[in-house]
Design an enzyme around this catalytic site. Structure first.
Site, PDB file in Angstrom:
ATOM      1  N   ASP A 491     -54.519  61.439  42.163  1.00 54.48           N
ATOM      2  CA  ASP A 491     -53.408  61.907  41.321  1.00 54.48           C
ATOM      3  C   ASP A 491     -53.919  62.821  40.225  1.00 54.48           C
ATOM      4  OD1 ASP A 491     -54.640  59.810  39.859  1.00 54.48           O
ATOM      5  OD2 ASP A 491     -52.807  59.461  38.732  1.00 54.48           O
ATOM      6  N   ARG A 495     -58.810  61.453  33.650  1.00 50.82           N
ATOM      7  CA  ARG A 495     -58.706  60.232  32.848  1.00 50.82           C
ATOM      8  C   ARG A 495     -59.189  59.010  33.647  1.00 50.82           C
ATOM      9  NH1 ARG A 495     -52.328  60.824  33.312  1.00 50.82           N
ATOM     10  NH2 ARG A 495     -51.948  59.556  35.158  1.00 50.82           N
ATOM     11  N   ASP A 496     -59.052  57.844  33.050  1.00 50.63           N
ATOM     12  CA  ASP A 496     -59.554  56.616  33.685  1.00 50.63           C
ATOM     13  C   ASP A 496     -58.581  56.131  34.756  1.00 50.63           C
ATOM     14  OD1 ASP A 496     -57.578  56.166  31.870  1.00 50.63           O
ATOM     15  OD2 ASP A 496     -58.554  54.517  30.818  1.00 50.63           O
ATOM     16  N   GLU A 497     -58.344  56.994  35.750  1.00 54.52           N
ATOM     17  CA  GLU A 497     -57.397  56.652  36.802  1.00 54.52           C
ATOM     18  C   GLU A 497     -57.880  57.208  38.154  1.00 54.52           C
ATOM     19  OE1 GLU A 497     -53.341  57.157  35.732  1.00 54.52           O
ATOM     20  OE2 GLU A 497     -52.596  56.767  37.738  1.00 54.52           O
ATOM     21  N   TRP A 556     -43.023  55.587  47.443  1.00 53.60           N
ATOM     22  CA  TRP A 556     -44.489  55.731  47.472  1.00 53.60           C
ATOM     23  C   TRP A 556     -45.039  55.324  48.843  1.00 53.60           C
ATOM     24  CZ3 TRP A 556     -42.437  57.548  43.366  1.00 53.60           C
ATOM     25  CH2 TRP A 556     -43.182  58.201  42.398  1.00 53.60           C
ATOM     26  N   GLU A 772     -48.930  67.207  35.004  1.00 54.55           N
ATOM     27  CA  GLU A 772     -48.274  65.963  35.430  1.00 54.55           C
ATOM     28  C   GLU A 772     -46.827  65.901  34.929  1.00 54.55           C
ATOM     29  OE1 GLU A 772     -50.192  62.488  33.828  1.00 54.55           O
ATOM     30  OE2 GLU A 772     -49.359  61.201  35.394  1.00 54.55           O
ATOM     31  N   HIS A 788     -52.478  67.743  38.086  1.00 55.69           N
ATOM     32  CA  HIS A 788     -51.753  66.793  38.912  1.00 55.69           C
ATOM     33  C   HIS A 788     -50.946  67.636  39.897  1.00 55.69           C
ATOM     34  CE1 HIS A 788     -51.572  62.633  37.478  1.00 55.69           C
ATOM     35  NE2 HIS A 788     -50.499  62.454  38.236  1.00 55.69           N
TER      36      HIS A 788
END
Ligand code: RAM
Length: 871
Positions: A491, A495-497, A556, A772, A788
């Site tokens: 995605d 960042r922390d994702e 999703w 995003e 994104h």
């Protein structure tokens, strides 16, 4: 504003017809064309492309020959498989149907073609090698060290762990005919033989649902071996196996400490063999220079601790410990089926600025993904730190709020030996700006070099038009899409994702397929999704399920079906549908349990990220901008049942098809009973997405279609003054729905828009990727990535299919038949596009000159065909 549809041109091409004088069979591609080594599926499929200078040339039959040696094949002895002459014009995705294939063997193949005049043509010879197909082929053992030592601190939220280094020596005392290495190192590995790094892959192997499946990679090391002693060295990084976090920002799966399995199969010229394996005799240390490696936080490298010569022979490893035997990671160890990640491009910074004494900010000129290589000279112990961000604050410093908990810091401590160069191995960043502190001198533009890192995918599409804003949007999409490939589509990059969120890619992935050959990547990702399916049929929102989110919504997880359809439409890949059909069926059954009188009440994310009423918000609170859970759930599940009907028919499962179609019809009735206001002829709250979905999924009774189209136009042109008003759910269908309903001019107006909210607005604000949030420049940094792809929706599809007019016929997929129907819109004076389909390259280039529409079209033809129409 002027919105006129100027003209309509259609060309339908039946692609078996070629032009020229002589036919050639080229581009032989066994399933794994990128790396023919280590193929471990037992049924490879074969494709080829025909080229001919002869007008009207056409394949009417083919014959595939497979042999165990080049010589045999050259003498037409197909000892492994002779398909015999097959009367067919099929030239893609033909399944192997010969003798069972054996492990670690090289197979040679070629194909013979007959044309309509019965002339024959033979391709050149190509080959692939098989991997280790059976568990019993693996003699090597998994080794590692299942504990923290020294300054490791895996219990802190940042999970500090030094890289594990492993080595061994082995002897080769005869002439080597072939040597093939099969390796998996988790989370990530770098492999050296006699001091040389083997292969140019990075951040490998690909990510998987580790407790089900792990990938090994295959390397031909025949030329890397030396007579007598040889040294193997392997470094292991954490990757996602030893997860970068366990609880923040959400619960994250972690699988254990890094581990390794390696087997080298050596065949000597005298016919004898040797197998080199990982076992307890290997040595291991955690005392090397990579003190920390974490994908979110960066790499910490102390060059003073380099172990010089560690991966060469005769290294003194007396202070290394013995590697331990450890558990295997999961059920399956299989060859990586998708392209490895590589350094795909280098970028030089465009400026460097001293923002505070000793603190320098480099601008790479582009939001990119990867890392930088550092060039430095200084004293032993000098410490250079690099931090990464997508944007700057007003004072010129890095804006790090949207990076959230990721430390994004690479540290290099100099050994003090002249010119030093360094780049990290086990981390990556999403950034345009680099902060440098501690550089011993004044840095210059030559002090760092950007490395763009992503899956080594072939670029298949090119697109350009006369509108520079649209060209920049396309360029931003290109950078965003490639930056988010990390053996799965992620995605975000910074960042922390960085997770494989399914919903971001639903229809959007078809747009990606025009730009890159994503056939193998998405095939692999569908396996991740399948591996993550729960016993009861529930599918995850994120795959691999590192963030284990099972919310049972339709949007999703629905990507499981949408991406499968994309592989069929764009690449003719029906095998994938066949393979996943039982799991899809299981999911549909599971979800059907939630249905209440034909209404699907399940939804989790709504129409994610609609433009909010207040620019500081992430999500809208305005009930008129949102689309209800029941509405989205029901519309999507209806459409998914239609897809299942299509898949069932394709696979000849008529009974299933009838069942799915019946349920779909029941839902359509329930949908209209519940959501259609028959007095005002309006659905639900009449949001943009409400109208888009009803039209896109063909849920609207015929007599109301015109009114619902008008409702949508009223929202876009009236209320929103020619702007989007949808989030990522509506966005997947927006441009094509407008176009299919006869309003391509409105779609163009949205694409060419440059005020908020629009893609063009992002460009106007200096974005070099896609945001995003539509309000990415003002939105809350808590969830606001600058890179994104989800808001693209179906924009890229629309560029290719509708502006350029390159679209596969749905009933004859993979561009075997093409429908070429470009739209001449707004102020556009030309569009130029090409797409390298699995059947060959297609070009569509049109321009308006002095009242004429001049259109150059090419499809596997030797010359462009020119059509001229007077307007
Ligand atoms: C955020 C991201 C991601 C999206 C999920 C629901 O983490 O925006 O792209 O799919 O939320």
């Amino acid at each position: 504003m002027k919105l006129i549809l100027k003209a309509l041109f259609i060309l339908i091409i039946y692609t078996n017809y070629l032009q020229g004088t002589e036919m050639q069979v080229v581009n032989l591609r066994c399933e794994y064309k990128v790396n023919p080594l280590g193929v471990d599926i037992e049924n490879p499929r074969f494709s080829w492309i025909l080229k001919s200078k002869q007008r009207g040339a056409k394949q009417i039959a083919y014959q595939i020959f497979i042999a165990s040696s080049f010589e045999k094949l050259n003498n037409n002895q197909a000892d492994i498989w002779d398909s015999k002459k097959v009367i067919s014009n099929k030239s893609i995705q033909i399944y192997y149907n010969g003798k069972p294939l054996k492990s670690n063997k090289k197979y040679f193949w070629k194909v013979k073609i007959w044309d309509q005049t019965n002339n024959t043509y033979m391709s050149k010879i190509a080959y692939w090698t098989t991997g280790l197909l059976n568990d019993s082929d693996w003699k090597a053992k998994w080794i590692g060290l299942d504990k923290a030592v020294g300054d490791d601190d895996p219990n802190t939220p940042h999970r500090i762990l030094s890289a594990r280094m492993l080595l061994n020596e082995f002897n080769v005392d005869k002439k080597v005919k072939s040597a093939i290495a099969f390796i998996s190192g988790l989370g990530l590995f770098e492999f050296y033989l006699n001091g040389e790094k083997i292969g140019d892959q990075v951040l490998s192997p690909g990510l998987t649902e580790y407790n089900k499946r792990t990938f090994y990679m295959t390397f031909d090391v025949t030329n890397n071996l030396q007579i007598e002693k040889n040294a193997i060295g392997i470094i292991l990084g954490n990757g996602r196996y030893f997860a970068p976090r366990t609880n923040e920002p959400t619960k994250t799966r972690t699988y254990g400490f890094p581990k390794l399995i390696c087997q080298i199969e050596i065949e000597y010229t005298d016919g004898t063999n040797d197998t080199i394996i990982t076992d307890e005799s290997w040595k291991l240390t955690t005392n090397g220079p990579i003190r920390k490696n974490n994908e979110y936080d960066g790499e910490y490298y102390d060059a003073r601790r380099e172990l010089s010569g560690w991966n060469k022979i005769n290294y003194n490893d007396s202070d290394w410990m013995n590697a331990e035997l450890v558990d295997k990671p999961g059920e399956l160890l299989v060859a990586q089926p998708n392209e490895p990640i590589k350094i795909m491009e280098e970028v030089n910074p465009i400026s460097v600025n001293e923002v505070e004494p000793g603190k320098f900010i480099f601008d790479m000129g582009q939001n990119m993904v990867g890392w930088v290589e550092l060039f430095v000279k200084g004293k032993r112990g000098d410490k250079v730190t690099l931090r990464f961000a997508e944007t700057l604050k007003d004072d010129g410093n890095l804006f790090l709020d949207n990076i959230r908990g990721a430390e994004v810091t690479d540290t290099y401590i100099l050994k003090g030996k002249g010119e030093e160069t360094w780049e990290p191995k086990f981390t990556y960043h999403g950034f345009r700006f680099v902060e440098m502190v501690g550089y011993p001198e004044i840095p210059t533009l030559k002090s760092i070099k950007g490395k763009v890192v992503y899956d080594a995918l072939e670029i298949t599409g090119e697109f350009e038009c006369s509108n520079p804003l649209i060209n920049q949007i396309y360029k931003n999409a290109y950078w965003g899409i490639r930056g988010n490939y990390r053996s799965m589509p992620t995605d975000c990059t910074q960042r922390d994702e960085r997770q494989g969120w399914l919903g971001d890619r639903s229809a959007e992935c078809t747009g990606e397929s025009f730009i890159f050959d994503i056939s193998k990547l998405y095939n692999k990702w569908l396996t991740d999704i399948k591996d993550a399916q729960q016993e009861n049929g529930s599918l995850p929102d994120v795959a691999p399920s590192y963030w284990p989110l099972y919310n049972d919504n339709t949007t999703w997880p629905g990507t499981y079906l949408f991406a499968s359809e994309m592989l069929y439409n764009q690449y003719g890949d029906i095998k994938t549908i066949e393979l996943h059909y039982p799991n899809m069926k299981k999911w549909i059954k599971h979800m059907s349990g939630y249905l209440k009188n034909g209404i699907m009440p399940r939804d989790t994310y709504g129409d994610w990220c609609v433009p909010p009423e207040d620019l500081k918000l992430i999500h809208t609170n305005d009930p008129l901008r949102t689309t209800s859970a029941e509405y989205i759930g029901t519309a999507y599940f209806y459409y998914e049942l239609k897809l299942m009907t299509k898949f069932a028919k394709l696979l000849g499962k008529e009974k299933d098809a009838v069942e799915y179609s019946k349920l779909a019809e029941k839902m359509k009735t329930a949908f209209n009973d519940k959501f259609l206001d028959k007095t005002n002829i309006q659905y639900s709250n009449n949001s943009h997405t409400v109208n888009i979905l009803a039209l896109a999924f063909d849920l609207v009774p015929i007599e109301h279609k015109e009114k619902i189209v008008n409702n949508l136009l009223q929202k876009i042109l009236g209320e929103s003054e020619v702007h989007v008003g949808n989030g990522i759910v509506g966005g997947q269908w927006l441009m094509r729905t407008l176009t299919n309903k006869g309003h391509a001019d409105v779609a163009y107006a949205l694409a060419a828009q440059n005020t908020y909210p629009s893609w063009g607005y992002m460009v106007e604000q200096g974005a070099t990727t896609i945001w995003e949030l539509w309000n990415g420049d003002h939105g809350d940094p808590g969830m606001n990535s600058g890179n994104h792809v989800m808001l693209l929706g179906d924009l890229i599809i629309w560029f290719y299919e509708n502006l350029a007019g390159i679209k596969t016929a749905p009933d004859n997929p993979a561009f075997k038949h093409i429908i070429m129907k470009p739209q001449v819109l707004g102020d556009l004076s030309f569009v130029k596009a090409s797409y390298n389909s699995i059947h060959g390259k297609i070009k569509s280039e049109w321009k308006l000159i002095e009242g004429k529409f001049i259109w150059d079209v090419k499809y596997r033809l030797t010359q462009l065909q020119r059509f001229i129409f007077q307007l």
